[in-house]
Design a protein around this motif. Structure first.
Motif, PDB file in Angstrom:
ATOM      1  N   VAL A   1       0.957  -1.233  -0.150  1.00 16.33           N
ATOM      2  CA  VAL A   1       0.139  -0.020   0.100  1.00 16.33           C
ATOM      3  C   VAL A   1       0.973   1.061   0.054  1.00 16.33           C
ATOM      4  CG1 VAL A   1      -1.445   1.515   1.367  1.00 16.33           C
ATOM      5  CG2 VAL A   1      -2.111  -1.059   1.077  1.00 16.33           C
ATOM      6  N   ASP A   2       1.815   1.362   0.949  1.00 16.72           N
ATOM      7  CA  ASP A   2       2.670   2.526   1.044  1.00 16.72           C
ATOM      8  C   ASP A   2       3.277   2.826  -0.596  1.00 16.72           C
ATOM      9  OD1 ASP A   2       2.034   3.110   3.640  1.00 16.72           O
ATOM     10  OD2 ASP A   2       4.037   2.242   4.482  1.00 16.72           O
ATOM     11  N   THR A   3       3.773   1.813  -1.082  1.00 21.58           N
ATOM     12  CA  THR A   3       4.909   1.766  -2.013  1.00 21.58           C
ATOM     13  C   THR A   3       3.928   2.194  -3.355  1.00 21.58           C
ATOM     14  OG1 THR A   3       4.399  -0.468  -2.699  1.00 21.58           O
ATOM     15  CG2 THR A   3       6.586   0.466  -1.692  1.00 21.58           C
ATOM     16  N   GLN A   4       2.497   1.859  -3.223  1.00 19.72           N
ATOM     17  CA  GLN A   4       1.447   2.305  -4.403  1.00 19.72           C
ATOM     18  C   GLN A   4       1.098   3.784  -4.089  1.00 19.72           C
ATOM     19  OE1 GLN A   4      -1.309  -1.064  -3.515  1.00 19.72           O
ATOM     20  NE2 GLN A   4      -1.368  -1.102  -5.467  1.00 19.72           N
ATOM     21  N   LEU A   5       1.114   4.312  -2.961  1.00 20.33           N
ATOM     22  CA  LEU A   5       0.536   5.674  -2.518  1.00 20.33           C
ATOM     23  C   LEU A   5       1.679   6.459  -2.833  1.00 20.33           C
ATOM     24  CD1 LEU A   5      -1.789   5.223   0.342  1.00 20.33           C
ATOM     25  CD2 LEU A   5      -2.406   5.613  -2.099  1.00 20.33           C
ATOM     26  N   PHE A   6       2.958   6.124  -2.505  1.00 16.23           N
ATOM     27  CA  PHE A   6       4.374   7.025  -2.661  1.00 16.23           C
ATOM     28  C   PHE A   6       5.340   6.563  -3.447  1.00 16.23           C
ATOM     29  CE2 PHE A   6       1.903   7.738   1.455  1.00 16.23           C
ATOM     30  CZ  PHE A   6       1.809   8.938   1.489  1.00 16.23           C
ATOM     31  N   ASN A   7       6.109   7.352  -3.655  1.00 12.07           N
ATOM     32  CA  ASN A   7       7.298   6.948  -4.502  1.00 12.07           C
ATOM     33  C   ASN A   7       8.587   6.817  -3.520  1.00 12.07           C
ATOM     34  OD1 ASN A   7       6.063   6.941  -6.914  1.00 12.07           O
ATOM     35  ND2 ASN A   7       7.022   8.887  -7.929  1.00 12.07           N
ATOM     36  N   PHE A   8       9.457   5.981  -3.484  1.00 16.62           N
ATOM     37  CA  PHE A   8      10.504   5.717  -2.571  1.00 16.62           C
ATOM     38  C   PHE A   8      11.604   6.128  -3.411  1.00 16.62           C
ATOM     39  CE2 PHE A   8       7.162   3.649  -0.436  1.00 16.62           C
ATOM     40  CZ  PHE A   8       7.420   3.477   1.023  1.00 16.62           C
ATOM     41  N   PRO A   9      12.043   7.405  -3.058  1.00 16.83           N
ATOM     42  CA  PRO A   9      13.414   7.737  -3.774  1.00 16.83           C
ATOM     43  C   PRO A   9      14.650   7.027  -3.290  1.00 16.83           C
ATOM     44  CG  PRO A   9      12.966   9.515  -2.023  1.00 16.83           C
ATOM     45  CD  PRO A   9      11.683   8.476  -1.903  1.00 16.83           C
ATOM     46  N   HIS A  10      15.502   6.643  -4.286  1.00 20.01           N
ATOM     47  CA  HIS A  10      16.422   5.840  -4.100  1.00 20.01           C
ATOM     48  C   HIS A  10      17.685   6.042  -4.831  1.00 20.01           C
ATOM     49  CE1 HIS A  10      18.764   2.318  -2.362  1.00 20.01           C
ATOM     50  NE2 HIS A  10      19.141   1.818  -3.654  1.00 20.01           N
ATOM     51  N   PRO A  11      18.185   7.365  -4.603  1.00 16.99           N
ATOM     52  CA  PRO A  11      19.323   8.017  -5.459  1.00 16.99           C
ATOM     53  C   PRO A  11      20.448   7.234  -5.635  1.00 16.99           C
ATOM     54  CG  PRO A  11      19.094   9.253  -3.439  1.00 16.99           C
ATOM     55  CD  PRO A  11      17.957   8.273  -3.574  1.00 16.99           C
ATOM     56  N   SER A  12      21.350   7.198  -6.482  1.00 16.95           N
ATOM     57  CA  SER A  12      22.600   6.281  -6.754  1.00 16.95           C
ATOM     58  C   SER A  12      23.702   6.745  -5.575  1.00 16.95           C
ATOM     59  CB  SER A  12      23.429   6.863  -8.052  1.00 16.95           C
ATOM     60  OG  SER A  12      23.392   7.993  -8.523  1.00 16.95           O
ATOM     61  N   LYS A  13      23.566   8.062  -5.279  1.00 14.96           N
ATOM     62  CA  LYS A  13      24.463   8.579  -4.228  1.00 14.96           C
ATOM     63  C   LYS A  13      23.519   9.203  -2.789  1.00 14.96           C
ATOM     64  CE  LYS A  13      28.169  10.865  -5.248  1.00 14.96           C
ATOM     65  NZ  LYS A  13      28.991  11.878  -6.080  1.00 14.96           N
ATOM     66  N   GLU A  14      23.873   8.665  -1.846  1.00 11.86           N
ATOM     67  CA  GLU A  14      23.228   8.989  -0.781  1.00 11.86           C
ATOM     68  C   GLU A  14      23.009  10.621  -0.584  1.00 11.86           C
ATOM     69  OE1 GLU A  14      22.563   8.747   4.109  1.00 11.86           O
ATOM     70  OE2 GLU A  14      24.282   7.873   2.963  1.00 11.86           O
ATOM     71  N   TRP A  15      21.687  11.070  -0.499  1.00 14.56           N
ATOM     72  CA  TRP A  15      21.406  12.646  -0.144  1.00 14.56           C
ATOM     73  C   TRP A  15      22.089  12.966   1.077  1.00 14.56           C
ATOM     74  CZ3 TRP A  15      15.749  12.498  -1.751  1.00 14.56           C
ATOM     75  CH2 TRP A  15      15.757  12.278  -3.226  1.00 14.56           C
TER      76      TRP A  15
END
Length: 793
Positions: A384-398
């Motif tokens: 449910v969480d991943t359907q409602l929201f995008n989970f950012p996963h940058p190649s280099k940690e912010w």
């Protein structure tokens, strides 16, 4: 009309302005002392009890009822009700909730589909301005009531703080409405005549979505009041009082109408009746600190009848979710939800993080939307969480975050310089958040050498973080574009060493990043780009702790006129809005900028009720064809664009006075564009689009099949052209009008789409004609639109 948005915090999904999650245990019963009537029966012959079977029959009749033809309900739907009777003979059923659930339950749960609140259609009573007793005396002169009914009516008015009048009652509005004389408590005598329904052509009346719930009450054959708390409606609930209030309000505006007022007298509710099931306050809780949506959030999302504001924020967070604008320097741009989710998920254990990787979104997706989601189930919360929201996963940690907000001033240059020294000496950076002013707040008049140094070195710091460390940066704001666009574009000019116009096209086409620049931003960036490019890392290889500005260049930049090859300074946004990969929504000025459209690879135009001046010339030189006469299968050789005109040369040609053609719509090929020209459609509440909608959609469909892009425009791009785009989204996304409206609304960015009542009604009729089942009632669509727009008007 421009707009801004609030951030969507993952732990704040219940932060609706109306406190939609409030528990009844927190507020008590929310009612005054109940009035008990003797005899154990209903006291009014005008009110009846509705059994489970009767309710099932009423709802089935309601669902099967087609919408009336436009001629039957317009212009009656536009104005207040007075001299003209409402349309008769429709088996509509209005469902009205009298009170929230009992203690320990979530207030805005236990909602039947399409259920209404009395405050949505009855006039508010301010005891400081009007004497209720005097008003009721006036009512009693026109509506015959017994003493017990009068007592019940007065108690209902006091309990709900409402008058026994619909908000559409022209006579009552004239006496007691906001525009009436400020009658004191001692008097209820009107001093002005009511606004009769004949005045619907007044400005704004054909966009009165806020009146449509009351209009629906007027048209309904039956009104059913419910509370789900009690079945004995004469002892301990307010259903009888509200039923009497609704009866009198309806009788005042429609004295000859044949209608029924009932009270639902059963606790048995069929599953298909629910909008939101009754839920205990425990449904607000989240099992894990990393859980984003509660069970109640999911239930609220599934009920598209209510709280479109909640879904709008979800859609914005999806549409503007973090995307990489500079992979070379690990720079991303996103919204507040991205920031909060990243902060939250960065605390996950390695095991949980590995599990989450299966649902990661790494950047922008063309159809990144909640509109197409089916009803969600709470059995798998992670899904449910991943359907409602995008989970950012940058190649280099912010590690470096720039938060752009309205309340922020420019950061101190000393702070930026200190961070630069640390990054350049340690090749690392701690978790750091700085604030930056929002787009539109920096003008040429308040720019000096120091402020420009701060802007320049903020861009330099973002670059250094990506270049010298193993971490990345996130520029973000509440909605992902409104406040952050100025800094995003300034930084892009700096690192790419490209002129302003080319940066905008690259952000749009390559990074697919939504942005919105105000005219003042374009003005400032037009001059600032000289310094940004002069000191760009593409030109200068330096690791100085702070970039310095040559005083001579600083002085000259304000006197150098930058080239505006695409007339960007005159455009709102300044680009047309990308709604779907093949579909753009814009204004007449966008259509009048061929070079801009060519740069965006747009080769087709749908002009709805407006005519570009260059098209008038082209039409006069060649024969035009009806849309039905065009053979779409033939390949069209397009010549290079040769016509450019500034917005100052644009002159509006009224379709009804134009002698261009006699067809209502025609297809013209000129200047490298294929144009579907639709005439005789003004945004006046009277003209209709339904007859020409299929032609427009057929034209767009052929563009889609040829893998070509099409711009749909009218004058501003908010009503006529927005209506066509909504219909295209209904078809292309296979969704109903409310979801398509939301989809287009969000992607128009800071421009509020405003199709008038006639156009929205025609979209509902068009959906009906496609054989699609009505999932949301007309008056609920209107209520949702009204609620969304209330904060902007």
């Amino acid at each position: 009309m421009q707009r801004t948005f609030l951030p969507l915090e993952p732990h704040g999904l219940d932060c609706h302005p109306k406190k939609r999650h409030k528990s009844t245990s927190d507020q008590g019963s929310g009612s005054t002392t109940n009035t008990t009537f003797p005899g154990g029966k209903l006291i009014s012959d005008h009110i009846s009890l509705v059994s489970h079977h009767q309710m099932a029959v009423l709802l089935e009749e309601h669902d099967k009822q087609p919408l009336p033809h436009c001629d039957e309900v317009f212009p009656w739907l536009h104005g207040y009700s007075g001299s003209k009777e409402p349309p008769r003979g429709y088996r509509w059923t209005a469902v009205i909730r009298s009170q929230p659930l009992s203690h320990g339950m979530i207030e805005n749960s236990g909602l039947l589909k399409s259920s209404l609140d009395p405050h949505e259609f009855l006039m508010a009573w301010d005891h400081r301005k009007h004497s209720l007793e005097s008003v009721i005396q006036d009512v009693a002169k026109s509506v015959t009531l017994s003493d017990d009914e009068l007592k019940l009516l007065i108690h209902a008015c006091k309990k709900y703080k409402l008058f026994p009048f619909l908000v559409t009652d022209a006579d009552a509005q004239g006496k007691y409405g906001a525009g009436a004389a400020k009658n004191r408590v001692c008097s209820s005598t009107p001093t002005s005549q009511p606004n009769q329904s004949s005045g619907w052509k007044q400005p704004g009346m054909f966009r009165r979505f806020d009146l449509q719930v009351a209009k629906f009450i007027e048209m309904s054959h039956t009104c059913v009041v419910y509370c789900l708390n009690e079945t004995q409606h004469w002892t301990s609930c307010h259903c009888q009082e509200l039923a009497m209030l609704v009866y009198v309000a309806r009788k005042c505006v429609d004295p000859l109408g044949d209608f029924k007022i009932g009270i639902l007298n059963t606790k048995k509710i069929d599953p298909n009746w629910w909008g939101t099931r009754p839920m205990k306050v425990e449904a607000l809780q989240k099992e894990k600190v990393t859980q984003l949506a509660s069970d109640f959030d999911v239930a609220s999302f599934n009920n598209w009848d209510r709280d479109l504001f909640y879904r709008e924020r979800l859609e914005i967070s999806k549409m503007s979710s973090a995307s990489c604008v500079s992979s070379e320097y690990s720079t991303w741009c996103g919204n507040s939800t991205d920031f909060e989710i990243f902060r939250l998920t960065s605390r996950l254990s390695a095991h949980d993080s590995a599990q989450n990787n299966g649902h990661i979104v790494t950047g922008h997706q063309n159809l990144n939307t909640v509109v197409r989601l089916p009803n969600l189930a709470t059995s798998n919360q992670r899904t449910v969480d991943t359907q409602l929201f995008n989970f950012p996963h940058p190649s280099k940690e912010w590690k470096f975050f720039v938060h752009c907000t309205e309340s922020s001033a420019l950061p101190e240059l000393s702070k930026i310089s200190k961070l630069l020294k640390h990054v350049q000496s340690e090749f690392s950076i701690d978790h750091t958040v700085i604030s930056f002013p929002n787009s539109g707040s920096l003008g040429l008049g308040n720019l000096n050498l120091d402020s420009i140094k701060v802007i320049l070195n903020t861009c330099y710091l973002i670059y250094c973080v990506g270049k010298l460390t193993s971490f990345g940066s996130l520029i973000y704001c509440s909605d992902g574009y409104t406040e952050a666009s100025f800094l995003l574009v300034a930084y892009s000019i700096f690192v790419w060493d490209l002129p302003l116009d080319q940066v905008l096209f690259k952000l749009h086409k390559d990074a697919q990043r939504p942005f919105f620049l105000f005219p003042v931003d374009l003005q400032v960036l037009g001059h600032l780009q000289i310094l940004l490019r002069e000191l760009s890392p593409k030109r200068i290889n330096t690791t100085t702790s702070c970039l310095e500005i040559d005083p001579d260049l600083f002085s000259k930049m304000f006197f150098i006129k930058y080239q505006d090859n695409y007339n960007l300074a005159q455009l709102k946004g300044p680009l047309p809005s990308k709604v779907l990969p093949h579909l753009y929504l814009g204004s007449l000025e966008h259509a009048q900028s061929p070079n801009l459209l060519q740069e965006l690879d747009i080769t087709n135009i749908v002009s709805v009720g407006e005519t570009m001046p260059w098209l008038s010339t082209a039409i006069s030189r060649q024969k035009t064809l009806k849309a039905s006469q065009i053979n779409y299968s033939q390949t069209v050789q397009r010549s290079n664009v040769s016509v450019t005109m500034s917005s100052s040369e644009i002159t509006r040609i009224e379709a009804k006075s134009s002698k261009i053609d006699n067809y209502g719509s025609s297809i013209v090929e000129a200047n490298g564009f294929r144009v579907l020209h639709i005439t005789d459609v003004d945004d006046n509440g009277e003209d209709r689009l339904l007859a020409q909608l299929d032609e427009a959609l057929s034209f767009i469909d052929e563009c889609y099949k040829r893998d070509e892009k099409v711009l749909v425009h009218c004058m501003v791009g908010v009503s006529r052209s927005a209506t066509v785009c909504i219909a295209e989204c209904m078809r292309r996304l296979d969704c109903d009008i409310l979801r398509a409206y939301l989809y287009v609304r969000v992607r128009r960015l800071n421009i509020i789409i405003q199709p008038n009542l006639m156009f929205v009604y025609e979209l509902c009729k068009w959906q009906e004609a496609q054989g699609k089942r009505r999932t949301v009632d007309w008056h609920i669509v209107c209520r949702a639109i009204s609620e969304l727009n209330r904060m902007y008007f």
